[in-house]
Design a protein around this motif. Structure first.
Motif, PDB file in Angstrom:
ATOM      1  N   SER A  63      82.784  14.193  54.830  1.00 53.69           N
ATOM      2  CA  SER A  63      83.197  14.776  53.553  1.00 53.69           C
ATOM      3  C   SER A  63      82.480  14.051  52.432  1.00 53.69           C
ATOM      4  CB  SER A  63      84.711  14.647  53.364  1.00 53.69           C
ATOM      5  OG  SER A  63      85.084  13.289  53.218  1.00 53.69           O
ATOM      6  N   LEU A  64      82.463  14.663  51.252  1.00 53.05           N
ATOM      7  CA  LEU A  64      81.853  14.008  50.100  1.00 53.05           C
ATOM      8  C   LEU A  64      82.590  12.712  49.750  1.00 53.05           C
ATOM      9  CD1 LEU A  64      81.133  17.149  47.892  1.00 53.05           C
ATOM     10  CD2 LEU A  64      79.424  15.623  48.890  1.00 53.05           C
ATOM     11  N   ALA A  65      83.906  12.719  49.902  1.00 49.92           N
ATOM     12  CA  ALA A  65      84.671  11.503  49.603  1.00 49.92           C
ATOM     13  C   ALA A  65      84.241  10.349  50.502  1.00 49.92           C
ATOM     14  CB  ALA A  65      86.168  11.781  49.762  1.00 49.92           C
ATOM     15  N   ARG A  72      80.739   9.083  49.503  1.00 50.67           N
ATOM     16  CA  ARG A  72      80.770   8.221  48.312  1.00 50.67           C
ATOM     17  C   ARG A  72      81.281   6.830  48.663  1.00 50.67           C
ATOM     18  NH1 ARG A  72      83.015  12.975  45.827  1.00 50.67           N
ATOM     19  NH2 ARG A  72      85.093  12.066  46.053  1.00 50.67           N
ATOM     20  N   THR A  98      84.715  22.372  47.931  1.00 52.98           N
ATOM     21  CA  THR A  98      86.089  22.900  47.954  1.00 52.98           C
ATOM     22  C   THR A  98      86.725  22.870  46.574  1.00 52.98           C
ATOM     23  OG1 THR A  98      86.881  20.697  48.616  1.00 52.98           O
ATOM     24  CG2 THR A  98      86.493  22.313  50.366  1.00 52.98           C
ATOM     25  N   THR A  99      86.440  21.830  45.789  1.00 54.38           N
ATOM     26  CA  THR A  99      86.985  21.751  44.429  1.00 54.38           C
ATOM     27  C   THR A  99      85.951  21.119  43.504  1.00 54.38           C
ATOM     28  OG1 THR A  99      87.971  19.555  44.832  1.00 54.38           O
ATOM     29  CG2 THR A  99      89.363  21.484  45.247  1.00 54.38           C
ATOM     30  N   GLU A 136      84.555  17.793  45.494  1.00 53.03           N
ATOM     31  CA  GLU A 136      84.967  17.445  46.851  1.00 53.03           C
ATOM     32  C   GLU A 136      84.505  18.561  47.770  1.00 53.03           C
ATOM     33  OE1 GLU A 136      86.054  14.614  47.546  1.00 53.03           O
ATOM     34  OE2 GLU A 136      86.693  13.896  45.568  1.00 53.03           O
ATOM     35  N   SER A 158      83.216  19.574  52.230  1.00 54.61           N
ATOM     36  CA  SER A 158      82.830  19.194  53.588  1.00 54.61           C
ATOM     37  C   SER A 158      81.323  19.056  53.678  1.00 54.61           C
ATOM     38  CB  SER A 158      83.322  20.241  54.587  1.00 54.61           C
ATOM     39  OG  SER A 158      82.741  21.500  54.310  1.00 54.61           O
TER      40      SER A 158
END
Length: 296
Positions: free
Chosen positions: A28-30, A33, A56-57, A94, A96
């Motif tokens: 995921s992007l989270a 990071r 997604t957001t 955010e 995938s």
């Protein structure tokens, strides 16, 4: 997030984290990071792997080879190995992520991707995804069980890995099927000779600029390469070669500080003035003016 001309292009290699096996990483992007830190996303990058992001957001602008894509919820961007990308406000979105090396795909899938067009497709708005979104969701669903303690063995076995490869191939082919002008009944079949030509061009454009150079290496008449290039790209073989050289010239001019004379040498031009004339004939601006235009 840093200006394109503030730093040279930084190569990024595929280095999966501990516990990830094979040539596909689902994340995921989270997590990206957290793993990379802020500095990882500030400068232009040239990846040696493919990157597939579905937001997604949030919203952000992501630039791939001088085209800026404004990403929003549901949108998808595919950065191909070898392209130059510039992250925007990655903290504002955010989503995938799939990282994969081209080698993970079967030969037929790779051939279909390589012959999708002269320009690699990069962006799909949410409304155009269709079945590809479902396939991508199924791909990410294969990670279920990995977060358990201990991990669910069904999430890490060979059968699951094989399923991921097939789901990835299906996702990519469905993305290409939704592109304009990719009707299977209208598109010419992939020709092995064209694939050889494209591979030779990618490895040799810095030193070989003429159609005859590639014809000699591949053992085909120049007229055959012209016919194949027009069938698959709509360009003559010379135009196809020139487009690749100009793209690399733009990358080097926009994402670095090397003088024009040095860039000319890197691209196989003995005389910087010949390079400047070549570039201007194909872009309508000089290298210096192009550099100024992207550094504003």
């Amino acid at each position: 997030m840093g200006h394109p001309s503030d730093a040279p292009i930084r190569p990024v290699r595929y280095t999966p984290p501990p516990g990830v096996t094979g040539e596909i990483e689902l994340t995921s992007l989270a997590r990206m990071r957290e793993r990379g830190g802020t500095a990882e996303f500030l400068t232009p990058q040239r990846l040696d792997f493919d990157l597939l992001i579905r937001v997604t957001t949030g919203t952000a602008v992501h630039t791939v080879d001088f085209t800026a894509y404004r990403l929003g919820a549901g949108d998808l961007i595919w950065v191909h190995a070898g392209q130059v990308q510039q992250w925007g406000a990655i903290a504002d979105i955010e989503g995938s992520v799939v990282l994969f090396t081209p080698a993970v795909l079967d030969e037929e899938t790779r051939d279909r991707i390589r012959t999708a067009g002269v320009a690699d497709p990069n962006y799909w708005p949410a409304a155009s995804l269709g079945p590809a979104a479902t396939a991508l969701d199924a791909l990410h669903a294969t990670t279920r069980g990995l977060a358990e303690d201990p991990p669910n063995p069904l999430a890490t076995n060979d059968i699951r890995d094989a399923a991921r490869v097939r789901l990835l191939a299906g996702t990519l082919l469905l993305l290409l099927a939704d592109l304009p002008g990719t009707d299977e009944q209208q598109r010419p079949p992939a020709r092995e000779a064209f694939l050889w030509f494209r591979e030779e061009l990618e490895s040799g454009f810095r030193t070989r600029h003429q159609v005859a150079d590639y014809a000699a290496r591949l053992g085909y008449p120049t007229r055959t390469l012209n016919r194949l290039a027009r069938e698959h790209t709509g360009l003559s073989a010379k135009q196809y070669i020139d487009e690749r050289i100009v793209l690399e010239a733009k990358r080097l001019l926009a994402h670095g500080r090397d003088p024009v004379a040095r860039i000319a040498g890197q691209l196989g031009f003995d005389d910087p003035s010949n390079f400047s004339k070549y570039f201007q004939q194909r872009t309508s601006v000089t290298p210096a003016i192009f550099r100024q235009s992207v550094s504003r």
